[in-house]
Design an enzyme around this catalytic site. Structure first.
Site, PDB file in Angstrom:
ATOM      1  N   SER A  64     -33.302  36.636  -5.951  1.00 36.14           N
ATOM      2  CA  SER A  64     -33.970  36.816  -4.667  1.00 36.14           C
ATOM      3  C   SER A  64     -35.333  36.155  -4.683  1.00 36.14           C
ATOM      4  CB  SER A  64     -34.127  38.310  -4.355  1.00 36.14           C
ATOM      5  OG  SER A  64     -34.889  38.506  -3.170  1.00 36.14           O
ATOM      6  N   HIS A 115      -7.222  51.992  -2.730  1.00 33.80           N
ATOM      7  CA  HIS A 115      -7.855  52.082  -1.411  1.00 33.80           C
ATOM      8  C   HIS A 115      -9.371  52.299  -1.532  1.00 33.80           C
ATOM      9  CE1 HIS A 115      -3.851  52.516   0.517  1.00 33.80           C
ATOM     10  NE2 HIS A 115      -3.581  53.196  -0.581  1.00 33.80           N
ATOM     11  N   LYS A 142     -34.471  40.915  -9.084  1.00 41.42           N
ATOM     12  CA  LYS A 142     -33.083  41.033  -8.626  1.00 41.42           C
ATOM     13  C   LYS A 142     -32.230  39.935  -9.275  1.00 41.42           C
ATOM     14  CE  LYS A 142     -30.592  42.117  -4.364  1.00 41.42           C
ATOM     15  NZ  LYS A 142     -29.326  41.447  -4.620  1.00 41.42           N
ATOM     16  N   GLU A 154     -19.813  34.468  -7.278  1.00 37.31           N
ATOM     17  CA  GLU A 154     -19.960  33.993  -5.898  1.00 37.31           C
ATOM     18  C   GLU A 154     -19.585  32.526  -5.785  1.00 37.31           C
ATOM     19  OE1 GLU A 154     -23.604  37.075  -4.749  1.00 37.31           O
ATOM     20  OE2 GLU A 154     -24.049  35.055  -5.447  1.00 37.31           O
ATOM     21  N   THR A 176       0.843  -1.201   0.000  1.00 38.09           N
ATOM     22  CA  THR A 176       0.000   0.000   0.000  1.00 38.09           C
ATOM     23  C   THR A 176       0.873   1.244   0.000  1.00 38.09           C
ATOM     24  OG1 THR A 176      -1.779  -1.108   1.203  1.00 38.09           O
ATOM     25  CG2 THR A 176      -1.726   1.292   1.314  1.00 38.09           C
ATOM     26  N   ASN A 177       1.998   1.177   0.699  1.00 37.66           N
ATOM     27  CA  ASN A 177       2.807   2.367   0.927  1.00 37.66           C
ATOM     28  C   ASN A 177       3.399   2.950  -0.346  1.00 37.66           C
ATOM     29  OD1 ASN A 177       2.188   1.607   3.484  1.00 37.66           O
ATOM     30  ND2 ASN A 177       4.279   1.137   4.127  1.00 37.66           N
TER      31      ASN A 177
END
Length: 460
Positions: free
Chosen positions: A319, A189, A325, A332, A141-142
């Site tokens: 919305s 800024h 909206k 996002e 496995t290693n």
């Protein structure tokens, strides 16, 4: 379920009941019983590479006259069925399992062994193909689980992630050319700054992604080192001298990628260097994407109370209470994916710290978080490109109004009237909420030289 639904299997710990129709066996069943943690399984891409290694090992062991051809060919046949996804439902273990991935490796060994036994001709069925003695021959496995991480990641990066990072770069570059004529106010800024072309903003985004693409290309090379044949701790115990070379050649043939033996087998076995390095670049990509998507959300804010310098494609209502909206949903989503990836990079770094002596037992955790990071980033990028970046348009009138009213335009005359006088003019314009030019006219300072210095086209 009734007792007739189970069969009795035995391993080194004794007897255990296994579902009668399962291709997995005793060790997999013990892991099922022990680890009901997240209900998350390793994806097909990972299972496919596990089976690829089993097939390549069987081929090498046959060529080295350590494995009977009838058994080796049956193992290859069963492994290729697993690679095709036919037996994905038999890979049932939680990603949070015993360290190093022993249970996951045995899941593959048992499924392939039992299916390979079925594939033997009746005349050849003199005994059962054994999951350890035959399917796992010359392996641990290693070394194999570690190699599966590298191979799976390298395939995803080459087939998905790199082309999609390039797609993002190319679209941002195209958009920068398209938007280059649009003049607007710069901002530092989040306050007024001297003018800039919108295309220049986007060219910065494009080059940022291009630099990450180049880094990703370079660091992916570390994934091509796979320690096949290192077995338990790197000493190459119980393998034929030609085994490693033959297995790696077969894996390279099947993937069309340049895998090679590690520079130092013991360093490879002790550490998880490549996933750590690659994830640092994926984390950097995430950081830049958060910056870019946050900029785009800000530039698109509104449509009446924000900047609204750009418009994004509307992809869905935004919305359940405010009719009409539309939110920046794709941006996002991308931001969320990046947050997850940054968290996963920390997980992999923390797991890397947990290596002790000859092995890092956190490999199942590293495998899960590494591969999921590559997958979700690979899936997010084309969505970002096709559903958002490609459809961005500039609102030139808003850009022009903001730019012409920017107090930072006074920077253009500071070398003529001096810094202090320019600052006074800017403050007066701000306090009275009038353009810079109006103050200059009232002070009888609006000479042709100053009017030319105020021209935004001369500032970019």
């Amino acid at each position: 379920m009734t007792s007739n639904s189970y069969r009795r299997e035995q391993d080194t710990l004794g007897e255990i009941l296994v579902p009668k129709d399962a291709y997995y066996g005793a060790q997999t069943q013990r892991a099922i019983n022990n680890f009901q943690i997240s209900n998350r399984r390793f994806p097909h891409e990972f299972i496919k590479v596990q089976a690829m290694i089993k097939a390549a090992a069987a081929k090498a062991n046959m060529e080295n006259e350590l494995l009977a051809k009838s058994i080796g060919n049956a193992i290859i046949g069963a492994s290729e069925e697993v690679m095709e996804g036919k037996w994905d439902h038999q890979f049932v273990l939680d990603v949070y399992q015993a360290g190093a991935g022993t249970s996951q490796n045995m899941n593959a060994n048992e499924v392939i062994a039992n299916r390979a036994t079925e594939l033997l001709d009746d005349a050849e069925k003199h005994g059962r193909i054994h999951p350890n003695d035959h399917v796992n021959m010359s392996q641990s496995t290693n070394d194999t689980f570690h190699a599966v991480i590298h191979i799976t990641a390298a395939v995803i990066i080459n087939q998905k992630l790199l082309p999609r990072v390039k797609q993002l770069h190319d679209e941002l570059k195209r958009k920068s050319i398209e938007l280059m004529p649009v003049m607007k106010s710069g901002r530092t800024h989040l306050h007024d700054a001297i003018p800039i072309r919108m295309g220049q903003e986007f060219s910065g985004y494009a080059e940022t992604i291009h630099e990450v693409y180049q880094q990703l290309e370079r660091v992916t090379d570390s994934l091509y080192e796979i320690g096949i044949g290192g077995t338990a701790i790197g000493t190459r115990n119980n393998i034929h001298p030609d085994y490693s070379k033959k297995v790696i050649q077969e894996i390279s043939r099947r993937t069309n990628l340049p895998f090679r033996e590690p520079t130092d087998m013991f360093s490879y076995m002790q550490n998880t260097n490549a996933p750590i390095r690659v994830m640092q670049v994926i984390k950097e990509l995430s950081i830049h994407l958060i910056k870019i998507t946050s900029d785009l959300r800000l530039l698109a804010s509104g449509p009446r109370t924000g900047l609204t310098e750009i418009s994004l494609p509307g992809v869905q209502p935004g919305s359940t209470i405010m009719p009409g909206k539309v939110n920046p949903a794709i941006l996002e989503m991308t931001h969320m994916v990046c947050c997850q990836v940054i968290g996963y990079e920390t997980t992999i770094a923390t797991a890397g710290v947990a290596g002790q002596l000859e092995i890092n037992v956190m490999m199942p955790l590293i495998a899960h978080t590494f591969i999921e990071s590559l997958e979700i980033m690979s899936n997010a990028l084309p969505t970002l490109v096709t559903k958002c970046i490609s459809g961005i348009t500039a609102n030139e009138e808003n850009c022009k109004n903001f730019m012409e009213n920017s107090l930072a335009l006074v920077t253009g005359i500071s070398s003529i009237v001096g810094y202090d006088m320019a600052a006074q003019i800017g403050k007066e314009a701000d306090s009275r909420n009038v353009p810079i030019k109006q103050v200059l006219q009232e002070r009888e300072l609006l000479t042709p030289e100053i009017e030319k210095a105020l021209d935004p086209n001369g500032m970019v």
